[in-house]
Design a protein around this motif. Sequence first.
Motif, PDB file in Angstrom:
ATOM      1  N   UNK A 288       0.784  -1.235   0.000  1.00 55.00           N
ATOM      2  CA  UNK A 288       0.000   0.000   0.000  1.00 55.00           C
ATOM      3  C   UNK A 288       0.820   1.292   0.000  1.00 55.00           C
ATOM      4  N   UNK A 289       2.127   1.190   0.022  1.00 55.47           N
ATOM      5  CA  UNK A 289       2.969   2.386  -0.043  1.00 55.47           C
ATOM      6  C   UNK A 289       2.782   3.306   1.147  1.00 55.47           C
ATOM      7  N   UNK A 290       2.692   4.609   0.876  1.00 53.01           N
ATOM      8  CA  UNK A 290       2.586   5.606   1.947  1.00 53.01           C
ATOM      9  C   UNK A 290       1.284   5.512   2.734  1.00 53.01           C
ATOM     10  N   UNK A 291       0.319   4.770   2.225  1.00 54.62           N
ATOM     11  CA  UNK A 291      -0.958   4.654   2.934  1.00 54.62           C
ATOM     12  C   UNK A 291      -0.982   3.453   3.887  1.00 54.62           C
ATOM     13  N   UNK A 292       0.158   2.788   4.065  1.00 58.60           N
ATOM     14  CA  UNK A 292       0.191   1.604   4.926  1.00 58.60           C
ATOM     15  C   UNK A 292      -0.192   1.987   6.355  1.00 58.60           C
ATOM     16  N   UNK A 293      -1.022   1.129   6.944  1.00 53.12           N
ATOM     17  CA  UNK A 293      -1.460   1.358   8.314  1.00 53.12           C
ATOM     18  C   UNK A 293      -0.636   0.511   9.275  1.00 53.12           C
ATOM     19  N   UNK A 294      -0.869   0.660  10.572  1.00 48.71           N
ATOM     20  CA  UNK A 294      -0.055  -0.039  11.584  1.00 48.71           C
ATOM     21  C   UNK A 294      -0.218  -1.552  11.535  1.00 48.71           C
ATOM     22  N   UNK A 295      -1.358  -2.018  11.065  1.00 47.30           N
ATOM     23  CA  UNK A 295      -1.579  -3.446  10.888  1.00 47.30           C
ATOM     24  C   UNK A 295      -2.059  -3.651   9.461  1.00 47.30           C
ATOM     25  N   UNK A 296      -1.269  -4.379   8.690  1.00 44.35           N
ATOM     26  CA  UNK A 296      -1.567  -4.523   7.273  1.00 44.35           C
ATOM     27  C   UNK A 296      -1.287  -5.947   6.801  1.00 44.35           C
ATOM     28  N   UNK A 297      -2.200  -6.492   6.023  1.00 45.67           N
ATOM     29  CA  UNK A 297      -2.036  -7.783   5.364  1.00 45.67           C
ATOM     30  C   UNK A 297      -2.115  -7.488   3.877  1.00 45.67           C
ATOM     31  N   UNK A 298      -1.011  -7.702   3.161  1.00 42.36           N
ATOM     32  CA  UNK A 298      -1.042  -7.384   1.732  1.00 42.36           C
ATOM     33  C   UNK A 298      -0.596  -8.549   0.868  1.00 42.36           C
ATOM     34  N   UNK A 299      -1.281  -8.665  -0.270  1.00 42.03           N
ATOM     35  CA  UNK A 299      -1.027  -9.729  -1.236  1.00 42.03           C
ATOM     36  C   UNK A 299      -0.049  -9.204  -2.279  1.00 42.03           C
ATOM     37  N   UNK A 300       1.046  -9.930  -2.485  1.00 51.02           N
ATOM     38  CA  UNK A 300       2.127  -9.425  -3.325  1.00 51.02           C
ATOM     39  C   UNK A 300       2.208 -10.090  -4.695  1.00 51.02           C
ATOM     40  N   UNK A 301       1.296 -10.999  -5.016  1.00 43.22           N
ATOM     41  CA  UNK A 301       1.335 -11.652  -6.319  1.00 43.22           C
ATOM     42  C   UNK A 301       1.522 -13.149  -6.187  1.00 43.22           C
ATOM     43  N   UNK A 302       1.938 -13.774  -7.295  1.00 42.90           N
ATOM     44  CA  UNK A 302       2.077 -15.233  -7.314  1.00 42.90           C
ATOM     45  C   UNK A 302       3.182 -15.643  -8.275  1.00 42.90           C
ATOM     46  N   UNK A 303       3.709 -16.838  -8.033  1.00 49.75           N
ATOM     47  CA  UNK A 303       4.713 -17.420  -8.923  1.00 49.75           C
ATOM     48  C   UNK A 303       4.400 -18.903  -9.075  1.00 49.75           C
ATOM     49  N   UNK A 304       4.354 -19.388 -10.312  1.00 54.31           N
ATOM     50  CA  UNK A 304       4.014 -20.790 -10.492  1.00 54.31           C
ATOM     51  C   UNK A 304       4.204 -21.283 -11.902  1.00 54.31           C
ATOM     52  N   UNK A 305       3.526 -22.387 -12.216  1.00 56.55           N
ATOM     53  CA  UNK A 305       3.693 -23.031 -13.519  1.00 56.55           C
ATOM     54  C   UNK A 305       2.443 -23.818 -13.888  1.00 56.55           C
ATOM     55  N   UNK A 306       2.328 -24.118 -15.197  1.00 59.76           N
ATOM     56  CA  UNK A 306       1.278 -24.986 -15.721  1.00 59.76           C
ATOM     57  C   UNK A 306       1.861 -26.366 -15.987  1.00 59.76           C
ATOM     58  N   UNK A 307       1.012 -27.365 -15.912  1.00 56.47           N
ATOM     59  CA  UNK A 307       1.356 -28.704 -16.367  1.00 56.47           C
ATOM     60  C   UNK A 307       0.317 -29.074 -17.411  1.00 56.47           C
ATOM     61  N   UNK A 308       0.749 -29.092 -18.673  1.00 55.94           N
ATOM     62  CA  UNK A 308      -0.158 -29.421 -19.771  1.00 55.94           C
ATOM     63  C   UNK A 308       0.127 -30.872 -20.164  1.00 55.94           C
ATOM     64  N   UNK A 309      -0.879 -31.765 -19.992  1.00 57.44           N
ATOM     65  CA  UNK A 309      -0.622 -33.192 -20.165  1.00 57.44           C
ATOM     66  C   UNK A 309      -0.227 -33.634 -21.569  1.00 57.44           C
ATOM     67  N   UNK A 310      -0.720 -32.987 -22.621  1.00 56.24           N
ATOM     68  CA  UNK A 310      -0.316 -33.392 -23.963  1.00 56.24           C
ATOM     69  C   UNK A 310      -0.278 -32.186 -24.882  1.00 56.24           C
ATOM     70  N   UNK A 311       0.492 -32.294 -25.905  1.00 58.68           N
ATOM     71  CA  UNK A 311       0.674 -31.176 -26.831  1.00 58.68           C
ATOM     72  C   UNK A 311      -0.171 -31.410 -28.089  1.00 58.68           C
ATOM     73  N   UNK A 312      -1.341 -30.822 -28.096  1.00 60.27           N
ATOM     74  CA  UNK A 312      -2.179 -30.849 -29.283  1.00 60.27           C
ATOM     75  C   UNK A 312      -2.824 -29.477 -29.400  1.00 60.27           C
ATOM     76  N   UNK A 313      -3.317 -29.171 -30.562  1.00 63.05           N
ATOM     77  CA  UNK A 313      -3.893 -27.853 -30.805  1.00 63.05           C
ATOM     78  C   UNK A 313      -5.153 -27.641 -29.971  1.00 63.05           C
TER      79      UNK A 313
END
Length: 143
Positions: free
Chosen positions: A32-57
Amino acid sequence: MGTTSSVPALLEAIHDALATALPLVQVSFGFPGDTIERECFWLAGAEGAYDIPNMRAGRKQRDETYEVKAFIDVLIPAGTQQEALNKAYTHFAALEDLLANDPSIAGVVTAATAGRFVTSIGLEPQASWCRIELGIDVEARLT
């Protein structure tokens, strides 16, 4: 779930659930930047991957696994480091309760569980603080 990723829907569902569970805590998408309060829970994004079982169009069913990155920040003026730590872990417990009571987060994903965490504690000239950096492990099936 026909979509490119479950991340946006999951972040919104976690945000809304935590805002309800922690009404006196600032819950934010991103730092939240400069608007951060004394108690804050913030979501920062995600990191991951796909598993595609077969390669077809064409669109196909695939599994998505990722880690949502989140932070809990607590600052207690004239408080002790133990108070800041205890307050931060109270907020962490609200997240654990959310995940334990509904691992699919209202059907948005297959399963979400509390994963890794790192706790930092500190002392400023007139305040104590605690930060918990968390990872929420997520599995989703996309079509």
